[in-house]
Design a protein around this motif. Sequence first.
Motif, PDB file in Angstrom:
ATOM      1  N   UNK A 255      13.587   2.968  16.702  1.00 48.46           N
ATOM      2  CA  UNK A 255      14.076   3.458  15.418  1.00 48.46           C
ATOM      3  C   UNK A 255      15.063   4.610  15.556  1.00 48.46           C
ATOM      4  N   UNK A 256      15.297   5.102  16.781  1.00 46.98           N
ATOM      5  CA  UNK A 256      16.223   6.218  16.936  1.00 46.98           C
ATOM      6  C   UNK A 256      16.897   6.106  18.306  1.00 46.98           C
ATOM      7  N   UNK A 257      17.998   5.381  18.340  1.00 45.53           N
ATOM      8  CA  UNK A 257      18.776   5.201  19.567  1.00 45.53           C
ATOM      9  C   UNK A 257      20.247   5.380  19.199  1.00 45.53           C
ATOM     10  N   UNK A 258      20.805   6.564  19.548  1.00 47.28           N
ATOM     11  CA  UNK A 258      22.174   6.888  19.155  1.00 47.28           C
ATOM     12  C   UNK A 258      23.187   5.934  19.784  1.00 47.28           C
ATOM     13  N   UNK A 259      22.899   5.453  20.967  1.00 53.07           N
ATOM     14  CA  UNK A 259      23.824   4.567  21.665  1.00 53.07           C
ATOM     15  C   UNK A 259      23.862   3.196  20.985  1.00 53.07           C
ATOM     16  N   UNK A 260      22.701   2.737  20.554  1.00 46.53           N
ATOM     17  CA  UNK A 260      22.647   1.494  19.794  1.00 46.53           C
ATOM     18  C   UNK A 260      23.411   1.638  18.491  1.00 46.53           C
ATOM     19  N   UNK A 261      23.254   2.786  17.844  1.00 44.97           N
ATOM     20  CA  UNK A 261      23.958   3.025  16.581  1.00 44.97           C
ATOM     21  C   UNK A 261      25.470   3.012  16.764  1.00 44.97           C
ATOM     22  N   UNK A 262      25.938   3.517  17.905  1.00 47.90           N
ATOM     23  CA  UNK A 262      27.379   3.504  18.150  1.00 47.90           C
ATOM     24  C   UNK A 262      27.894   2.075  18.298  1.00 47.90           C
ATOM     25  N   UNK A 263      27.140   1.233  18.998  1.00 47.82           N
ATOM     26  CA  UNK A 263      27.546  -0.163  19.133  1.00 47.82           C
ATOM     27  C   UNK A 263      27.611  -0.838  17.767  1.00 47.82           C
ATOM     28  N   UNK A 267      31.003  -2.456  15.378  1.00 48.34           N
ATOM     29  CA  UNK A 267      31.051  -3.819  14.863  1.00 48.34           C
ATOM     30  C   UNK A 267      30.240  -4.825  15.641  1.00 48.34           C
ATOM     31  N   UNK A 268      29.355  -4.350  16.523  1.00 51.75           N
ATOM     32  CA  UNK A 268      28.547  -5.251  17.349  1.00 51.75           C
ATOM     33  C   UNK A 268      27.081  -5.176  16.933  1.00 51.75           C
ATOM     34  N   UNK A 269      26.835  -5.159  15.623  1.00 48.33           N
ATOM     35  CA  UNK A 269      25.485  -4.979  15.115  1.00 48.33           C
ATOM     36  C   UNK A 269      24.498  -6.028  15.586  1.00 48.33           C
ATOM     37  N   UNK A 270      24.861  -7.294  15.483  1.00 47.77           N
ATOM     38  CA  UNK A 270      23.943  -8.365  15.883  1.00 47.77           C
ATOM     39  C   UNK A 270      23.645  -8.292  17.376  1.00 47.77           C
ATOM     40  N   UNK A 271      24.672  -8.051  18.174  1.00 47.59           N
ATOM     41  CA  UNK A 271      24.480  -7.970  19.622  1.00 47.59           C
ATOM     42  C   UNK A 271      23.625  -6.756  19.979  1.00 47.59           C
ATOM     43  N   UNK A 272      23.857  -5.630  19.322  1.00 43.66           N
ATOM     44  CA  UNK A 272      23.085  -4.422  19.602  1.00 43.66           C
ATOM     45  C   UNK A 272      21.604  -4.636  19.308  1.00 43.66           C
ATOM     46  N   UNK A 273      21.327  -5.304  18.202  1.00 43.13           N
ATOM     47  CA  UNK A 273      19.937  -5.593  17.848  1.00 43.13           C
ATOM     48  C   UNK A 273      19.297  -6.508  18.884  1.00 43.13           C
ATOM     49  N   UNK A 290      23.323 -10.282  27.113  1.00 40.17           N
ATOM     50  CA  UNK A 290      23.600 -10.255  25.678  1.00 40.17           C
ATOM     51  C   UNK A 290      24.644  -9.217  25.304  1.00 40.17           C
ATOM     52  N   UNK A 291      25.018  -8.351  26.235  1.00 37.67           N
ATOM     53  CA  UNK A 291      26.073  -7.371  25.957  1.00 37.67           C
ATOM     54  C   UNK A 291      27.411  -8.108  25.872  1.00 37.67           C
ATOM     55  N   UNK A 292      28.138  -7.991  24.779  1.00 37.40           N
ATOM     56  CA  UNK A 292      29.404  -8.729  24.636  1.00 37.40           C
ATOM     57  C   UNK A 292      30.463  -8.262  25.637  1.00 37.40           C
ATOM     58  N   UNK A 293      31.201  -9.216  26.189  1.00 33.96           N
ATOM     59  CA  UNK A 293      32.322  -8.871  27.063  1.00 33.96           C
ATOM     60  C   UNK A 293      33.301  -7.950  26.351  1.00 33.96           C
ATOM     61  N   UNK A 294      33.527  -8.219  25.066  1.00 37.14           N
ATOM     62  CA  UNK A 294      34.519  -7.458  24.317  1.00 37.14           C
ATOM     63  C   UNK A 294      34.154  -5.980  24.239  1.00 37.14           C
ATOM     64  N   UNK A 295      32.861  -5.686  24.106  1.00 37.32           N
ATOM     65  CA  UNK A 295      32.431  -4.291  24.036  1.00 37.32           C
ATOM     66  C   UNK A 295      32.698  -3.580  25.354  1.00 37.32           C
ATOM     67  N   UNK A 296      32.320  -4.210  26.457  1.00 40.39           N
ATOM     68  CA  UNK A 296      32.566  -3.610  27.773  1.00 40.39           C
ATOM     69  C   UNK A 296      34.063  -3.453  28.020  1.00 40.39           C
TER      70      UNK A 296
END
Length: 348
Positions: A255-263, A267-273, A290-296
């Motif tokens: 419920x509290x992960x700042x790095x997940x929130x940044x993803x 615009x990578x909400x589904x992937x972050x979840x 599951x980490x998108x290539x585009x994000x990396x």
Amino acid sequence: MKLGINIGYSGSRLDLPIDLIRYAESLGYDSVWTAEAYGSDAVTPLAYIAALTSRIRLGTAVMQIPARTPAMTAMTMSTLDALSGGRVMVGLGLSGPQVVEGWHGVPYGKPAVRMREYVQILRKIWAREEPVTFDGEEYQLPYRGPGATGLGKPLKSILHGRQLPIYLATMGPVNIRTTAELADGWLPIWFSPRRMPMFRPHLEEGFRRAGNGKSWKDFDIAAGCTVAIGDDVGALLAAQKPFLALYIGGMGAREKNFHNEMAVKYGYGDAAKRVQELYLAGRKREAEEAVPDELADEMSLVGPVARIRERFRDWEDAGVTTLLVQSRDPEALKLMAELTGASRGAAV
């Protein structure tokens, strides 16, 4: 654009690439940066590096604010600055509640307030204008809370140092504004040059709040960037995914992960979840996949030299003033020195 080399830390084993750092210094790199989590600290490696280099500046990216009192940080970094001939930069970060309360055993409190007060106290200590007193929400000097003897005395540092440059590692709008208002530079976490329009208004509001005419020319954006040369772009991106999965999936509570929130903000909400679900379920390999290539890709410079050269323009256009190169490949360090012109002024 200046260059820094970000050596971070290496899991459970401290791996300090001193030959690589010396090579970076010979190429004209401006700075070297170390980190800490819940293993090795950020300062001791810098002291070792300082003894084995002559010019390169020494930064912490980052020291954990809750781990040290403001006075201890001021003392430690002023000492290192004096011993290194004035080469120190103080990079600070708040960390998260799991580390703050679980490792350091102190309350997470009000992190935004704590960061502001911490910087204000550092400035007062280094100014040496008078014995330091401070009456804040998170810090009191002298301390007057539970358990106090009442004998606390305002003190002034006996070390004649200087106002050290302060860099803050921040992610949310409030803390980014505070960074621009109070600090000399910003250490953006998971920086993507494409996302600079997201951060620019908060930085400019911070400049306005400083109230002293502060602007972009007075501020250093020191952004980390993984650099890797090779023909297989997919494989180079895959090599980054274990680290991204760790932070997006496991560096914080569900419920509290700042790095997940940044993803999510990127615009990578589904992937972050999905990454978080898999990681917290112990399915780390699947989380990495599951980490998108585009994000990396948008947070790094990887691939053939021509591709890196072309994409590097995005970092320049975004206003990055110091690129913190994350690489242990001498050829990658050399390439970035050539692209930024750092090597032209190097004393080889």
